[in-house]
Design a protein around this motif. Structure first.
Motif, PDB file in Angstrom:
ATOM      1  N   GLY A 179       0.563  -1.149  -0.590  1.00 24.30           N
ATOM      2  CA  GLY A 179      -0.445  -0.578  -0.081  1.00 24.30           C
ATOM      3  C   GLY A 179       0.831   1.664  -0.097  1.00 24.30           C
ATOM      4  O   GLY A 179       1.947   1.253  -0.178  1.00 24.30           O
ATOM      5  N   THR A 180       0.239   2.401  -0.099  1.00 26.15           N
ATOM      6  CA  THR A 180       1.351   3.591   0.204  1.00 26.15           C
ATOM      7  C   THR A 180       0.760   4.489   1.354  1.00 26.15           C
ATOM      8  O   THR A 180      -0.515   4.062   2.271  1.00 26.15           O
ATOM      9  CB  THR A 180       0.513   4.536  -0.851  1.00 26.15           C
ATOM     10  N   GLY A 181       1.399   5.007   1.600  1.00 22.62           N
ATOM     11  CA  GLY A 181       1.233   6.078   3.379  1.00 22.62           C
ATOM     12  C   GLY A 181       1.641   7.401   3.116  1.00 22.62           C
ATOM     13  O   GLY A 181       2.791   7.595   2.196  1.00 22.62           O
TER      14      GLY A 181
ATOM     15  N   VAL B 193       0.078  11.078  -5.680  1.00 25.74           N
ATOM     16  CA  VAL B 193       1.430  10.344  -5.332  1.00 25.74           C
ATOM     17  C   VAL B 193       1.144   9.251  -4.251  1.00 25.74           C
ATOM     18  O   VAL B 193       0.517   9.379  -3.546  1.00 25.74           O
ATOM     19  CB  VAL B 193       2.842  11.552  -5.147  1.00 25.74           C
ATOM     20  N   HIS B 194       1.184   8.106  -5.389  1.00 22.06           N
ATOM     21  CA  HIS B 194       0.972   7.268  -5.023  1.00 22.06           C
ATOM     22  C   HIS B 194       1.994   5.507  -5.708  1.00 22.06           C
ATOM     23  O   HIS B 194       3.037   5.932  -6.557  1.00 22.06           O
ATOM     24  CB  HIS B 194       0.413   6.888  -5.556  1.00 22.06           C
ATOM     25  N   TYR B 195       2.227   4.686  -5.166  1.00 20.59           N
ATOM     26  CA  TYR B 195       2.511   3.258  -5.322  1.00 20.59           C
ATOM     27  C   TYR B 195       1.547   2.007  -6.127  1.00 20.59           C
ATOM     28  O   TYR B 195       1.050   1.290  -5.530  1.00 20.59           O
ATOM     29  CB  TYR B 195       3.523   2.769  -4.609  1.00 20.59           C
TER      30      TYR B 195
ATOM     31  N   HIS C 209       4.260   7.100  -8.935  1.00 17.24           N
ATOM     32  CA  HIS C 209       3.602   8.208 -10.294  1.00 17.24           C
ATOM     33  C   HIS C 209       2.195   8.691  -9.652  1.00 17.24           C
ATOM     34  O   HIS C 209       2.248   9.252  -8.318  1.00 17.24           O
ATOM     35  CB  HIS C 209       2.220   7.216 -10.263  1.00 17.24           C
ATOM     36  N   GLU C 210       2.777   9.750 -10.138  1.00 22.47           N
ATOM     37  CA  GLU C 210       1.714  10.379  -9.848  1.00 22.47           C
ATOM     38  C   GLU C 210       0.100  11.738 -11.509  1.00 22.47           C
ATOM     39  O   GLU C 210       0.109  10.493 -12.095  1.00 22.47           O
ATOM     40  CB  GLU C 210       2.161  12.029 -10.065  1.00 22.47           C
ATOM     41  N   ASN C 211      -0.696  11.741 -10.451  1.00 24.71           N
ATOM     42  CA  ASN C 211      -2.088  11.855 -11.387  1.00 24.71           C
ATOM     43  C   ASN C 211      -3.055  13.233 -10.350  1.00 24.71           C
ATOM     44  O   ASN C 211      -2.610  13.526 -10.072  1.00 24.71           O
ATOM     45  CB  ASN C 211      -3.090  10.785 -11.130  1.00 24.71           C
TER      46      ASN C 211
ATOM     47  N   GLY D  27      -2.313  -1.418  -4.113  1.00 24.11           N
ATOM     48  CA  GLY D  27      -1.320  -0.780  -4.576  1.00 24.11           C
ATOM     49  C   GLY D  27      -0.789   0.767  -4.104  1.00 24.11           C
ATOM     50  O   GLY D  27      -0.117   1.166  -3.097  1.00 24.11           O
ATOM     51  N   SER D  28      -2.338   1.284  -4.335  1.00 22.88           N
ATOM     52  CA  SER D  28      -2.149   3.389  -4.642  1.00 22.88           C
ATOM     53  C   SER D  28      -2.967   3.757  -3.238  1.00 22.88           C
ATOM     54  O   SER D  28      -2.644   4.827  -2.836  1.00 22.88           O
ATOM     55  CB  SER D  28      -2.985   3.662  -5.400  1.00 22.88           C
TER      56      SER D  28
END
Length: 348
Positions: free
Chosen positions: A49-51, A150-152, A163-165, A186-187
């Motif tokens: 995950g992301t944090g 901003v995430h993985y 990545h960025e969206n 994962g995001s």
């Protein structure tokens, strides 16, 4: 689920203005990217995950915030590893075990967030402020605002890379922020930013697509838990919210641009209304009878009929007595109803 589209960061030195406009200073943009954490839960049923690292002035000095479904228990947090400033396999950044930094564990399943109080450690990035949204005076978050993450995400055929969206807010109703950014697993747990006063301000924590009830059916919405709701819970220890009583029908309708008004229209999203009658009656409510029957006249006629039946008792042969008695009983009851007699009076 559609793959997230965005800008892939291949080197720490590369400055790609994928989040925020040109008014955002590059050093602040890089601070935001560095604070985002890649979480490896070491649990195949959960994955990664992301944090993000943050602070809440006067409450929490350092914390990592993510989703409850990423780190549902304290033991899961202690077993996980946290990767700071990670870009890709080639640029893994620094890795710290949860058992080395986690001091306190707080989670809220219904709002799907987990907060880890952490201690200072080498390799930690500078924290973001989780309460900076409170400074957006007169410019509160609204539908249509430009947002960033901003995430993985797990991109098929690759490992996790940052990545960025950019996307827009589709609906805001405390404690949720709805949007239409589809992301890969994962995001979950990544921060949602809004640009304000030349800075990127955290306004939510991305949850992903969430299955919610709409009438008798279920549908999926892309949601984020508002930063305002998380801070409120941390400060007060409670929050007025229930997943089962939240008006998901209205929330989903507003996300799709529809309008839901009264409670009687709650099924409008998934349950089409029946078509109207193409040939409605000319007057569905006809007027009352202009010549209503006179109850007194009816009672007098019934009395006369009853007397005729009584006279027949004398003239008829005994074999007809039973039939006449039945007719008499019926007539007595009819007259009683017209007069307004009670059931007891009619049975005498």
């Amino acid at each position: 689920m559609a793959t997230a589209t965005g800008v892939e960061m291949n080197s720490e030195s590369a400055i790609v203005k994928a989040i925020g406009t040109d008014v955002i200073p590059d050093d602040h943009r890089e601070l935001v990217k560095s604070a985002v954490v890649f979480i490896d839960t070491k649990d195949s049923s959960i994955g990664t995950g992301t944090g993000f690292v943050c602070t809440i002035p006067d409450l929490i000095h350092l914390a990592i915030v993510t989703c409850h479904h990423v780190l549902p228990t304290e033991s899961a947090a202690l077993k996980s590893t946290f990767h700071f400033r990670r870009i890709s396999d080639e640029i893994p950044g620094s890795t710290i075990a949860g058992s080395e930094i986690v001091e306190k564990f707080i989670t809220y399943q219904d709002l799907d967030f987990t907060v880890l109080y952490i201690k200072e450690a080498a390799g930690l990035p500078s924290p973001l402020c989780l309460t900076e949204h409170e400074k957006m005076y007169g410019q509160e978050l609204k539908k249509g605002n430009q947002l960033y993450v901003v995430h993985y995400p797990r991109i098929p055929g690759t490992y996790f890379k940052r990545h960025e969206n950019a996307f827009q807010a589709a609906n805001i109703q405390f404690p949720f922020l709805g949007h239409k950014l589809h992301t890969e697993p994962g995001s979950s747990g990544c921060p949602v930013f809004r640009e304000y006063n030349s800075r990127l301000v955290i306004v939510g924590v991305h949850r992903g697509d969430v299955t919610i009830p709409i009438g008798r059916t279920r549908t999926k919405l892309n949601l984020a838990t508002m930063a305002e709701a998380i801070v409120k819970y941390l400060r007060e220890g409670r929050i007025s919210y229930s997943f089962n009583t939240f008006n998901w029908t209205q929330f989903a309708a507003e996300m799709s641009g529809e309008t839901v008004g009264s409670e009687s229209n709650k099924e409008v999203v998934n349950k089409p209304q029946p078509p109207s009658n193409p040939n409605p009656p000319a007057n569905p409510n006809p007027p009352a009878n202009p010549n209503p029957p006179n109850k007194r006249e009816e009672a007098l006629k019934a009395d006369e009929h009853m007397k005729e039946l009584q006279n027949k008792v004398i003239d008829e042969v005994p074999g007809r007595w039973e039939d006449i008695a039945i007719q008499l009983k019926f007539t007595y009851n009819a007259v009683g109803k017209i007069r307004g007699d009670t059931d007891e009076e009619r049975c005498r």
